[in-house]
Motif scaffolding. Structure first.
Motif, PDB file in Angstrom:
ATOM      1  N   MET A   1       0.826  -1.204   0.000  1.00 55.07           N
ATOM      2  CA  MET A   1       0.000   0.000   0.000  1.00 55.07           C
ATOM      3  C   MET A   1       0.862   1.256   0.000  1.00 55.07           C
ATOM      4  N   ALA A   2       0.268   2.343  -0.432  1.00 55.19           N
ATOM      5  CA  ALA A   2       0.919   3.651  -0.314  1.00 55.19           C
ATOM      6  C   ALA A   2       0.726   4.149   1.116  1.00 55.19           C
ATOM      7  N   PRO A   3       1.703   4.829   1.676  1.00 53.24           N
ATOM      8  CA  PRO A   3       1.558   5.368   3.023  1.00 53.24           C
ATOM      9  C   PRO A   3       0.542   6.514   3.074  1.00 53.24           C
ATOM     10  N   GLN A   4       0.021   6.762   4.257  1.00 52.38           N
ATOM     11  CA  GLN A   4      -0.851   7.910   4.525  1.00 52.38           C
ATOM     12  C   GLN A   4      -0.111   8.814   5.513  1.00 52.38           C
ATOM     13  N   LEU A   5      -0.093  10.107   5.256  1.00 49.14           N
ATOM     14  CA  LEU A   5       0.590  11.061   6.129  1.00 49.14           C
ATOM     15  C   LEU A   5      -0.419  11.877   6.918  1.00 49.14           C
ATOM     16  N   TYR A   6      -0.079  12.165   8.179  1.00 51.48           N
ATOM     17  CA  TYR A   6      -0.854  13.102   8.991  1.00 51.48           C
ATOM     18  C   TYR A   6      -0.027  13.494  10.202  1.00 51.48           C
ATOM     19  N   ASP A   7      -0.074  14.756  10.573  1.00 56.33           N
ATOM     20  CA  ASP A   7       0.531  15.248  11.811  1.00 56.33           C
ATOM     21  C   ASP A   7       1.957  14.724  12.032  1.00 56.33           C
ATOM     22  N   ASN A   8       2.791  14.799  11.000  1.00 59.79           N
ATOM     23  CA  ASN A   8       4.182  14.337  11.036  1.00 59.79           C
ATOM     24  C   ASN A   8       4.304  12.836  11.350  1.00 59.79           C
ATOM     25  N   LYS A   9       3.279  12.088  10.938  1.00 58.23           N
ATOM     26  CA  LYS A   9       3.277  10.640  11.101  1.00 58.23           C
ATOM     27  C   LYS A   9       3.048   9.981   9.746  1.00 58.23           C
ATOM     28  N   VAL A  10       3.522   8.741   9.634  1.00 58.77           N
ATOM     29  CA  VAL A  10       3.350   7.935   8.430  1.00 58.77           C
ATOM     30  C   VAL A  10       2.575   6.684   8.832  1.00 58.77           C
ATOM     31  N   LEU A  11       1.390   6.493   8.256  1.00 57.77           N
ATOM     32  CA  LEU A  11       0.610   5.271   8.499  1.00 57.77           C
ATOM     33  C   LEU A  11       0.888   4.285   7.380  1.00 57.77           C
ATOM     34  N   ILE A  12       1.183   3.052   7.759  1.00 56.91           N
ATOM     35  CA  ILE A  12       1.439   1.999   6.777  1.00 56.91           C
ATOM     36  C   ILE A  12       1.122   0.667   7.438  1.00 56.91           C
ATOM     37  N   SER A  13       0.807  -0.342   6.630  1.00 53.71           N
ATOM     38  CA  SER A  13       0.389  -1.629   7.186  1.00 53.71           C
ATOM     39  C   SER A  13       1.059  -2.789   6.473  1.00 53.71           C
ATOM     40  N   THR A  14       1.329  -3.832   7.248  1.00 52.13           N
ATOM     41  CA  THR A  14       1.731  -5.102   6.649  1.00 52.13           C
ATOM     42  C   THR A  14       0.465  -5.872   6.273  1.00 52.13           C
ATOM     43  N   ILE A  15       0.635  -6.875   5.431  1.00 52.39           N
ATOM     44  CA  ILE A  15      -0.460  -7.750   5.019  1.00 52.39           C
ATOM     45  C   ILE A  15       0.008  -9.203   5.130  1.00 52.39           C
ATOM     46  N   PRO A  16      -0.923 -10.148   5.142  1.00 54.52           N
ATOM     47  CA  PRO A  16      -0.527 -11.557   5.205  1.00 54.52           C
ATOM     48  C   PRO A  16      -0.166 -12.101   3.826  1.00 54.52           C
ATOM     49  N   GLY A  17       0.833 -11.506   3.206  1.00 55.26           N
ATOM     50  CA  GLY A  17       1.273 -11.948   1.895  1.00 55.26           C
ATOM     51  C   GLY A  17       2.627 -11.369   1.558  1.00 55.26           C
ATOM     52  N   SER A  18       3.366 -12.066   0.727  1.00 51.67           N
ATOM     53  CA  SER A  18       4.674 -11.604   0.263  1.00 51.67           C
ATOM     54  C   SER A  18       4.737 -11.809  -1.246  1.00 51.67           C
ATOM     55  N   ALA A  19       5.876 -11.535  -1.835  1.00 52.01           N
ATOM     56  CA  ALA A  19       6.027 -11.704  -3.284  1.00 52.01           C
ATOM     57  C   ALA A  19       5.928 -13.169  -3.698  1.00 52.01           C
ATOM     58  N   THR A  20       6.048 -14.096  -2.739  1.00 52.41           N
ATOM     59  CA  THR A  20       6.033 -15.520  -3.081  1.00 52.41           C
ATOM     60  C   THR A  20       4.806 -16.273  -2.574  1.00 52.41           C
ATOM     61  N   ASN A  21       4.042 -15.722  -1.621  1.00 52.04           N
ATOM     62  CA  ASN A  21       2.881 -16.457  -1.108  1.00 52.04           C
ATOM     63  C   ASN A  21       1.911 -15.542  -0.379  1.00 52.04           C
ATOM     64  N   PHE A  22       0.696 -16.030  -0.190  1.00 50.87           N
ATOM     65  CA  PHE A  22      -0.337 -15.284   0.530  1.00 50.87           C
ATOM     66  C   PHE A  22      -1.051 -16.196   1.517  1.00 50.87           C
ATOM     67  N   TYR A  23      -1.448 -15.609   2.632  1.00 46.81           N
ATOM     68  CA  TYR A  23      -2.294 -16.243   3.650  1.00 46.81           C
ATOM     69  C   TYR A  23      -1.715 -17.541   4.206  1.00 46.81           C
ATOM     70  N   HIS A  24      -0.412 -17.536   4.454  1.00 40.44           N
ATOM     71  CA  HIS A  24       0.218 -18.666   5.115  1.00 40.44           C
ATOM     72  C   HIS A  24       0.107 -18.476   6.620  1.00 40.44           C
ATOM     73  N   PRO A  25       0.170 -19.563   7.380  1.00 40.34           N
ATOM     74  CA  PRO A  25       0.056 -19.450   8.842  1.00 40.34           C
ATOM     75  C   PRO A  25       1.079 -18.472   9.422  1.00 40.34           C
ATOM     76  N   GLY A  26       0.629 -17.698  10.390  1.00 34.64           N
ATOM     77  CA  GLY A  26       1.526 -16.786  11.093  1.00 34.64           C
ATOM     78  C   GLY A  26       1.745 -15.443  10.433  1.00 34.64           C
ATOM     79  N   ALA A  27       1.167 -15.210   9.276  1.00 34.59           N
ATOM     80  CA  ALA A  27       1.316 -13.915   8.602  1.00 34.59           C
ATOM     81  C   ALA A  27       0.262 -12.970   9.150  1.00 34.59           C
ATOM     82  N   LEU A  28       0.698 -11.775   9.556  1.00 32.87           N
ATOM     83  CA  LEU A  28      -0.206 -10.827  10.195  1.00 32.87           C
ATOM     84  C   LEU A  28      -0.298  -9.516   9.422  1.00 32.87           C
ATOM     85  N   GLY A  29      -1.351  -8.782   9.714  1.00 35.31           N
ATOM     86  CA  GLY A  29      -1.525  -7.431   9.195  1.00 35.31           C
ATOM     87  C   GLY A  29      -1.444  -6.459  10.354  1.00 35.31           C
TER      88      GLY A  29
END
Length: 175
Positions: free
Chosen positions: A97-125
């Protein structure tokens, strides 16, 4: 790099005659708006989990973005990396995702997926609020309370995460 969604899967940012773009390999370019000439580039060669969308945010004189597993800030004038911080905990997580800026902060999130797989056990957002100047974590939270344990089968379950920048109101509440 051309990913599943094409050569670019995010919107450009245009300001003061400069076009800022990020390709699905997380590489960042500053182009002259009139001529298209490359003014500077910063190559990460880090495919985003789904080949896009990714994207940039511009503010505070900096350009913010992410690789597959790290958030970064570049000097908007020179492309020099100001900071980069790894946010993923394992090879099954990524940032898409693209980051979101506000009040000198950067909001960003991880997802349960990588370039090689998605929704494997232990992957968090995990949603992060980072200090825009330093990249240090101000706060973070798991988008699924209890994470992959919530559903009772941590050996097969994974978490959530944000795929698009959240909205932030004038009080700093994140939606």
């Amino acid at each position: 790099y051309v990913g599943e969604f094409g050569a670019y899967a995010s919107n450009p940012i245009v300001l003061n005659g400069v076009v800022y773009i990020q390709d699905p390999d997380s590489d960042v370019y500053a182009l002259n708006q009139q001529t298209g000439a490359v003014m500077w580039k910063h190559l990460y060669k880090s495919p985003t989990p789904s080949g896009g969308p990714n994207g940039l945010a511009l503010g505070y004189g900096m350009l913010f973005g992410a690789t597959e597993g790290s958030a970064f800030a570049l000097d908007a004038k020179t492309g020099k990396q100001l900071w980069k911080h790894k946010l993923t905990d394992n090879k099954n997580e990524g940032i898409d995702m693209a980051p979101q800026l506000y009040d000198n902060k950067v909001l960003i999130s991880t997802i349960p997926g990588s370039a090689t797989n998605f929704y494997h056990p232990g992957a968090l957002g995990i949603v992060y609020s980072l200090n825009a100047d330093t990249g240090k974590t101000i706060w973070k939270f798991n988008t699924i309370k209890g994470g992959y344990k919530l559903f009772g089968h941590p050996e097969v379950n994974s978490g959530g995460g944000l795929w698009y920048p959240p909205s932030v109101d004038s009080s700093g509440r994140v939606f």
